[in-house]
Scaffold this motif. Structure first.
Motif, PDB file in Angstrom:
ATOM      1  N   GLN A  45      -0.035  -5.830  -9.125  1.00 31.94           N
ATOM      2  CA  GLN A  45       0.855  -5.036  -8.271  1.00 31.94           C
ATOM      3  C   GLN A  45       2.132  -5.845  -8.026  1.00 31.94           C
ATOM      4  OE1 GLN A  45       0.401  -4.354  -3.788  1.00 31.94           O
ATOM      5  NE2 GLN A  45      -0.364  -2.439  -4.637  1.00 31.94           N
ATOM      6  N   LYS A 102       5.806  -6.250  -6.194  1.00 33.32           N
ATOM      7  CA  LYS A 102       6.484  -5.799  -4.977  1.00 33.32           C
ATOM      8  C   LYS A 102       7.827  -6.487  -4.828  1.00 33.32           C
ATOM      9  CE  LYS A 102       4.965  -7.283  -0.988  1.00 33.32           C
ATOM     10  NZ  LYS A 102       4.152  -7.454   0.235  1.00 33.32           N
ATOM     11  N   LYS A 160       9.539  -1.829  -2.582  1.00 34.81           N
ATOM     12  CA  LYS A 160       9.367  -1.059  -3.807  1.00 34.81           C
ATOM     13  C   LYS A 160       8.170  -1.632  -4.566  1.00 34.81           C
ATOM     14  CE  LYS A 160      11.734   0.509  -7.998  1.00 34.81           C
ATOM     15  NZ  LYS A 160      12.988   0.450  -8.785  1.00 34.81           N
ATOM     16  N   ARG A 164       5.183  -1.400  -7.883  1.00 38.59           N
ATOM     17  CA  ARG A 164       4.876  -0.951  -9.242  1.00 38.59           C
ATOM     18  C   ARG A 164       3.586  -1.619  -9.688  1.00 38.59           C
ATOM     19  NH1 ARG A 164       6.554  -2.591 -14.565  1.00 38.59           N
ATOM     20  NH2 ARG A 164       7.830  -4.265 -13.649  1.00 38.59           N
ATOM     21  N   ARG A 210      -0.967  -0.340  -0.806  1.00 39.81           N
ATOM     22  CA  ARG A 210       0.368  -0.921  -0.932  1.00 39.81           C
ATOM     23  C   ARG A 210       0.916  -1.480   0.374  1.00 39.81           C
ATOM     24  NH1 ARG A 210       3.490   3.400  -4.852  1.00 39.81           N
ATOM     25  NH2 ARG A 210       2.586   2.648  -6.820  1.00 39.81           N
ATOM     26  N   ASN A 221       5.239   6.811   2.799  1.00 39.92           N
ATOM     27  CA  ASN A 221       6.397   6.675   1.926  1.00 39.92           C
ATOM     28  C   ASN A 221       7.599   7.354   2.551  1.00 39.92           C
ATOM     29  OD1 ASN A 221       4.220   5.881   0.442  1.00 39.92           O
ATOM     30  ND2 ASN A 221       4.849   6.880  -1.433  1.00 39.92           N
ATOM     31  N   ARG A 281       7.203   8.045  -3.843  1.00 38.99           N
ATOM     32  CA  ARG A 281       5.857   7.487  -3.996  1.00 38.99           C
ATOM     33  C   ARG A 281       5.847   5.970  -4.057  1.00 38.99           C
ATOM     34  NH1 ARG A 281       2.135   5.991  -7.782  1.00 38.99           N
ATOM     35  NH2 ARG A 281       3.678   5.971  -9.443  1.00 38.99           N
ATOM     36  N   ASP A 282       6.917   5.359  -4.599  1.00 32.61           N
ATOM     37  CA  ASP A 282       6.919   3.914  -4.808  1.00 32.61           C
ATOM     38  C   ASP A 282       7.792   3.153  -3.811  1.00 32.61           C
ATOM     39  OD1 ASP A 282       5.286   4.297  -7.034  1.00 32.61           O
ATOM     40  OD2 ASP A 282       7.015   4.648  -8.342  1.00 32.61           O
TER      41      ASP A 282
END
Length: 235
Positions: free
Chosen positions: A148, A150, A188, A190, A206, A213, A217-218
Motif C-alpha cells: 500500500q 501513501k 492519496k 494506491r 487505508r 473519502n 476513492r483514493d
C-alpha cells in the motif's frame, strides 16, 4: 475529555504567556547568534507511521528560526485488522518560527510557527483476495501480501514551549520542546503487488481513524491535531 482539557490549557498558556514575555526587551537565549540545535522527537515512536526523527533548527535572529526535521519510518506500534503490517518510508517536517522573548534566563520560551509536512510510505499488508471473480463468483480465494503506497501532504499552525534543562547542564545546552498544532492534510493511496487476477474481498484498510473519502476513492482530507515532545541539544 481529559486530553481535550490538556490541549486547551496548553494553548491558553502559549497565547497568554507570549504577550507578557514579549514586553521584556532583553533577549537572553540564545547567548550567541546565529545558533544551531540538533533535535529528536520523543513522540515519533508512538505515531501510526513510527520511526526515528533527527532534525536541525537554525536561528539567525533573536525572534526567528527555521527547522528541518526528517523522520525515517520503519515500523508501527499499532495492530491492524487486515493482518501483518510493515511500513517503511520518510516524513519531512519544516517550519518557520517566531520566538517570544524570555523574561528570565531559566523561564520557558514560547513560539508560534506555520509547519509544512510531507510523508511517503510503502506498507506491506496481508489481505484476502478472490481470484478470477465474475458476477460475484470467484475461482478460489487466496491470502496474500500486497503493498500500500501513501502520499501525504499537510500544513498546520502550531504553538510551543521550550523548557531549559539547566539542572543537567549549567551551560543550558539541553532543552525540552512541547508543541501542539491544528491543521489539515491530504492523503492519496494506491495498492500494488496484488496477485494476478485478484480482487479485494474486503476494501483495504487505508485510514486508522476511518475517515470517509472526500476527493474520491483514493483521496482523503483529514484534520490534524498533533501533540509532541522533542529533545534539543544546542551546539
Amino acid at each position: 475529555m481529559r486530553i481535550i482539557n490538556l490541549y486547551l490549557i496548553f494553548i491558553l498558556y502559549c497565547f497568554f504567556s507570549a504577550p507578557v514575555a514579549a514586553q521584556e526587551t532583553k533577549q537572553v537565549y540564545p547567548d550567541k547568534l546565529p545558533a544551531v540545535n540538533i533535535r529528536t522527537s520523543l513522540s515519533s515512536w508512538a505515531e501510526f507511521d513510527a520511526g526515528l526523527m533527527l532534525g536541525i533548527n537554525y536561528r539567525w535572529h533573536k525572534n526567528f528560526s527555521a527547522s528541518f526535521e526528517p523522520t525515517l519510518i520503519f515500523f508501527t506500534p499499532f495492530s491492524d485488522e487486515g493482518g501483518k503490517v510493515s511500513p517503511s518510508g520518510i516524513k519531512i517536517r519544516s517550519d518557520l518560527r517566531y520566538h517570544f522573548a524570555r523574561k528570565r534566563k531559566k523561564s520557558p520560551e514560547t513560539f508560534l510557527a506555520p509547519e509544512f509536512h510531507y510523508k511517503y510510505t510503502k506498507t506491506r499488508r496481508e489481505g484476502l483476495f478472490g481470484i478470477n471473480c465474475q458476477n460475484g463468483q470467484c475461482a478460489y480465494f487466496q491470502e496474500a501480501v500486497y503493498s500500500q503506497l501513501k502520499n501525504e501532504v499537510g500544513a498546520l499552525l502550531k504553538a510551543g514551549i521550550i523548557f531549559p534543562m539547566g539542572f543537567i547542564s549549567k551551560k543550558e545546552r539541553l532543552f525540552l520542546e512541547l508543541y501542539f498544532g491544528l491543521g489539515v492534510k491530504g492523503l492519496k493511496f494506491r495498492e500494488t503487488d496484488i496477485p494476478p487476477g485478484g480482487s479485494f474481498v474486503h476494501s483495504p484498510n487505508r485510514s486508522p481513524l476511518n475517515f470517509r473519502n472526500s476527493w474520491g476513492r483514493d483521496h482523503y482530507n483529514v484534520p490534524m491535531m498533533p501533540l509532541g515532545l522533542k529533545l534539543l541539544f544546542s551546539l
